[in-house]
Write an enzyme that holds these catalytic residues in place. Structure first.
Site, PDB file in Angstrom:
ATOM      1  N   TRP A   1      32.340  55.881  42.761  1.00  0.00           N
ATOM      2  CA  TRP A   1      32.974  54.640  42.284  1.00  0.00           C
ATOM      3  C   TRP A   1      33.127  53.574  43.377  1.00  0.00           C
ATOM      4  O   TRP A   1      33.556  53.870  44.495  1.00  0.00           O
ATOM      5  CB  TRP A   1      34.376  54.980  41.760  1.00  0.00           C
TER       6      TRP A   1
ATOM      7  N   ASN B   1      34.768  49.369  43.738  1.00  0.00           N
ATOM      8  CA  ASN B   1      35.194  48.087  43.183  1.00  0.00           C
ATOM      9  C   ASN B   1      35.170  47.003  44.266  1.00  0.00           C
ATOM     10  O   ASN B   1      34.122  46.846  44.903  1.00  0.00           O
ATOM     11  CB  ASN B   1      36.478  48.160  42.321  1.00  0.00           C
ATOM     12  N   ASP B   2      36.223  46.267  44.483  1.00  0.00           N
ATOM     13  CA  ASP B   2      36.170  45.016  45.265  1.00  0.00           C
ATOM     14  C   ASP B   2      35.405  45.062  46.589  1.00  0.00           C
ATOM     15  O   ASP B   2      35.547  46.014  47.348  1.00  0.00           O
ATOM     16  CB  ASP B   2      37.584  44.576  45.675  1.00  0.00           C
TER      17      ASP B   2
ATOM     18  N   PHE C   1      43.923  49.839  49.947  1.00  0.00           N
ATOM     19  CA  PHE C   1      43.527  48.832  48.965  1.00  0.00           C
ATOM     20  C   PHE C   1      42.790  47.676  49.664  1.00  0.00           C
ATOM     21  O   PHE C   1      42.541  47.707  50.863  1.00  0.00           O
ATOM     22  CB  PHE C   1      44.770  48.320  48.218  1.00  0.00           C
ATOM     23  N   SER C   2      42.523  46.631  48.877  1.00  0.00           N
ATOM     24  CA  SER C   2      41.659  45.543  49.377  1.00  0.00           C
ATOM     25  C   SER C   2      42.266  44.763  50.539  1.00  0.00           C
ATOM     26  O   SER C   2      43.487  44.710  50.699  1.00  0.00           O
ATOM     27  CB  SER C   2      41.351  44.576  48.243  1.00  0.00           C
TER      28      SER C   2
ATOM     29  N   ARG D   1      49.736  42.345  47.600  1.00  0.00           N
ATOM     30  CA  ARG D   1      48.544  42.947  48.201  1.00  0.00           C
ATOM     31  C   ARG D   1      47.404  41.982  48.509  1.00  0.00           C
ATOM     32  O   ARG D   1      47.485  40.792  48.277  1.00  0.00           O
ATOM     33  CB  ARG D   1      48.021  44.050  47.292  1.00  0.00           C
ATOM     34  N   ASP D   2      46.332  42.604  49.009  1.00  0.00           N
ATOM     35  CA  ASP D   2      45.010  41.998  49.222  1.00  0.00           C
ATOM     36  C   ASP D   2      45.007  40.884  50.270  1.00  0.00           C
ATOM     37  O   ASP D   2      44.562  39.747  50.012  1.00  0.00           O
ATOM     38  CB  ASP D   2      44.436  41.477  47.888  1.00  0.00           C
TER      39      ASP D   2
ATOM     40  N   GLU E   1      45.376  38.603  42.166  1.00  0.00           N
ATOM     41  CA  GLU E   1      44.754  39.559  43.093  1.00  0.00           C
ATOM     42  C   GLU E   1      43.750  38.842  43.997  1.00  0.00           C
ATOM     43  O   GLU E   1      43.249  37.759  43.666  1.00  0.00           O
ATOM     44  CB  GLU E   1      44.021  40.664  42.310  1.00  0.00           C
TER      45      GLU E   1
ATOM     46  N   TRP F   1      37.503  44.724  34.886  1.00  0.00           N
ATOM     47  CA  TRP F   1      38.440  45.845  34.733  1.00  0.00           C
ATOM     48  C   TRP F   1      38.568  46.313  33.288  1.00  0.00           C
ATOM     49  O   TRP F   1      38.955  47.455  33.029  1.00  0.00           O
ATOM     50  CB  TRP F   1      39.823  45.477  35.291  1.00  0.00           C
TER      51      TRP F   1
HETATM   52  C1  FRU Z   1      41.309  44.152  42.395  1.00  0.00           C
HETATM   53  C2  FRU Z   1      42.262  45.248  42.842  1.00  0.00           C
HETATM   54  C3  FRU Z   1      43.053  44.805  44.043  1.00  0.00           C
HETATM   55  C4  FRU Z   1      43.444  46.090  44.684  1.00  0.00           C
HETATM   56  C5  FRU Z   1      42.211  46.945  44.428  1.00  0.00           C
HETATM   57  C6  FRU Z   1      42.529  48.392  44.202  1.00  0.00           C
HETATM   58  O1  FRU Z   1      40.225  44.615  41.684  1.00  0.00           O
HETATM   59  O2  FRU Z   1      43.108  45.605  41.771  1.00  0.00           O
HETATM   60  O3  FRU Z   1      44.149  43.962  43.733  1.00  0.00           O
HETATM   61  O4  FRU Z   1      43.700  45.953  46.046  1.00  0.00           O
HETATM   62  O5  FRU Z   1      41.585  46.411  43.293  1.00  0.00           O
HETATM   63  O6  FRU Z   1      41.354  49.144  44.144  1.00  0.00           O
END
Ligand code: FRU
Length: 512
Positions: free
Chosen positions: A53, A55-56, A112-113, A183-184, A235, A321
């Site tokens: 998997w 994601n970001d 996380f990101s 976050r992020d 985010e 998502w």
């Molecule tokens: C965005 C997010 C971020 C978070 C990450 C977690 O897609 O939800 O806000 O840091 O993915 O995987």
């Protein structure tokens, strides 16, 4: 014994001949080595993890002649789980080399990101030219206990181009103030304040912070936008200054992604604000949201730090998502968008962010062999293989424009423009596998207003399971995942529109 060898040789010859025969059928474009069933949707020139998997995009930074792409990664499954940072590097943002996982969860939580910078002057004391990652710690136990302060910000550093990392001993560097989605962090060096600055999201707004050393951070301000109704959770922010094309004017751009059902065509999406930032506070007189992309598959995108020539290079996660965890791929899940160069333009009194294909994209285009074109030209083509292609043209439109990709299974993807209302639509409802998720199906007819006009230019990029549409050289962009059960071979464009500069190219497979 000799007989057995001879029989085996004949059998092998027969089998490989049989395979060649099979490979010359409609699926010939799918390389042999890639097990058809598991890999047919694997992009050939969009970044994907080898397995599991993703994601970001995270920590986008240029250093020592390489672009680094870190990314949200779960190495144990094809669905989201305890987040790590995966890592890849590239010289041109197109050919990527996979590197070892960079950051793994620890006692403070999942990783996380976040972003990465190069500490050229050793402001942090962690070493001259150290690569420093600034990320969110997500503590799953605290979250399960019902606490709200389960996200904090941490840093880690690397002295070998991101190959190996050490976490800073005194993490977290920003504690949680009692906000559940906090976050992020996107950190950049602001030459105007001679300090590190950070954009961080806090549930329903962006917060800005300042630091001299990446370890001690002071809060500067908050940015709220009066959305009615409110959009989903905020985010992955980004903040940077841009030149308005063709002038000396400079403005700041703030990017924010939104979860929930926020985007113009449903699900999660990324918007931007154009305004001013004085090193403390971001202000905009923009009245409504502007979106980076009107397709449903460009999320959590951010831009590179430290790029040569100060280019604003953007990569997004090519998913949504709402259905990301059930797309029909097997060993891996999710790809990144093609890298894009952002440009800021002004039309009348408004500012817009364009997304353009990067210049180097041309370097992976190869001519389509004329043997591959078996249909009528120019507007009703039949190809052996449209699986990885780049199509561009300008259209003078009388009433409407209809572009259709299809295959022998009669699956199709349709792009339509109606001059009477200025609306462009992308219809992927019959583009192949669509019923793997109700939300994907529900978000498969997309609309975007491009205005009433006689001329539109198109650049269309097809990879195994995506289509990216750039209109008027990136004024409008629509990015979509599609899952045709066999590659599209036919392209039809209605001929009451007059097309010029029509070009079709094959895109080289540049990734494993
Ligand atoms: C965005 C997010 C971020 C978070 C990450 C977690 O897609 O939800 O806000 O840091 O993915 O995987």
């Amino acid at each position: 014994m000799r007989h057995i060898v001879l029989i085996l040789m004949i059998l092998c010859g027969f089998i490989s001949c049989k395979q060649n025969e099979q490979n010359n059928t409609s699926n010939s474009i799918i390389p042999d080595s890639l097990g058809l069933e598991t890999e047919k949707f694997r992009p050939r020139f969009h970044f994907t993890p080898k397995a599991q998997w993703m994601n970001d995009p995270n920590g986008l930074v240029y250093a020592n002649s390489s672009y680094h792409l870190f990314y949200q990664y779960y190495p144990d499954s094809t669905v989201w789980g305890p987040m790590h940072w995966g890592h890849a590097i590239s010289k041109d943002l197109l050919h990527w080399k996979h590197r070892p996982v960079a950051l793994a969860p620890d006692s403070l939580g999942y990783i996380f990101s976040g972003s990465a910078v190069i500490d050229k002057q050793n402001t942090s004391g962690l070493g001259k030219n150290a690569m420093i990652a600034i990320f969110t710690y997500h503590d799953p136990e605290k979250e399960a206990d019902g606490a709200v302060d389960y996200q904090t910000q941490g840093i880690a550093y690397s002295h070998d181009d991101g190959e190996t990392w050490a976490k800073y001993d005194h993490n977290p560097v920003i504690k949680n103030p009692g906000i559940s989605d906090f976050r992020d962090p996107k950190v950049f060096w602001n030459a105007e304040t001679s300090s590190w600055q950070m954009a961080l999201v806090a549930k329903d707004h962006v917060e800005f912070y300042n630091s001299k050393d990446l370890k001690n951070w002071d809060k500067l301000s908050d940015f709220y936008f009066p959305d009615d109704p409110p959009l989903g959770v905020w985010e992955c922010p980004d903040l940077f200054k841009m030149n308005v094309e063709g002038s000396d004017e400079e403005r700041w751009v703030l990017i924010v992604s939104h979860g929930g059902n926020s985007a113009p065509n449903g699900g999660s999406g990324t918007r931007y604000f154009v305004g001013d930032f004085d090193g403390k506070k971001f202000v905009t007189d923009q009245k409504s949201s502007q979106w980076i992309d009107y397709g449903t598959d460009n999320y959590a995108g951010v831009t590179y730090n430290n790029t040569p020539n100060n280019k604003r290079l953007f990569i997004g996660w090519m998913s949504n998502w709402e259905y990301a965890q059930s797309t029909p791929t097997i060993r891996w899940r999710s790809a990144m968008t093609l890298p894009r160069e952002l440009k800021l333009i002004k039309k009348e009194d408004s500012y817009y962010v364009k997304s353009q294909l990067i210049d180097d994209f041309k370097s992976i285009l190869i001519p389509v062999s004329t043997d591959d074109i078996v249909g009528e030209r120019p507007y009703d083509f039949k190809f052996k293989d449209l699986q990885t292609s780049f199509i561009s043209f300008e259209a003078e439109i009388r009433d409407s424009l209809h572009i259709q990709f299809s295959n022998s299974k009669l699956e199709n993807l349709r792009i339509t423009y109606q001059k009477a209302n200025g609306i462009l639509t992308v219809d992927r409802r019959n583009s192949g596998l669509v019923d793997f998720n109700d939300k994907y199906e529900a978000m498969s007819f997309q609309r975007m207003s491009v205005g009433k006009t006689d001329y539109l230019s198109f650049q269309i990029v097809l990879d195994a399971s995506s289509i990216e549409l750039f209109i008027n050289n990136g004024d409008y962009v629509l990015t979509n995942q599609i899952f045709p059960s066999e590659p599209f071979t036919d392209l039809k464009i209605n001929n009451d529109a007059t097309l010029s500069n029509f070009e079709i190219k094959q895109v080289k497979k540049v990734l494993d």
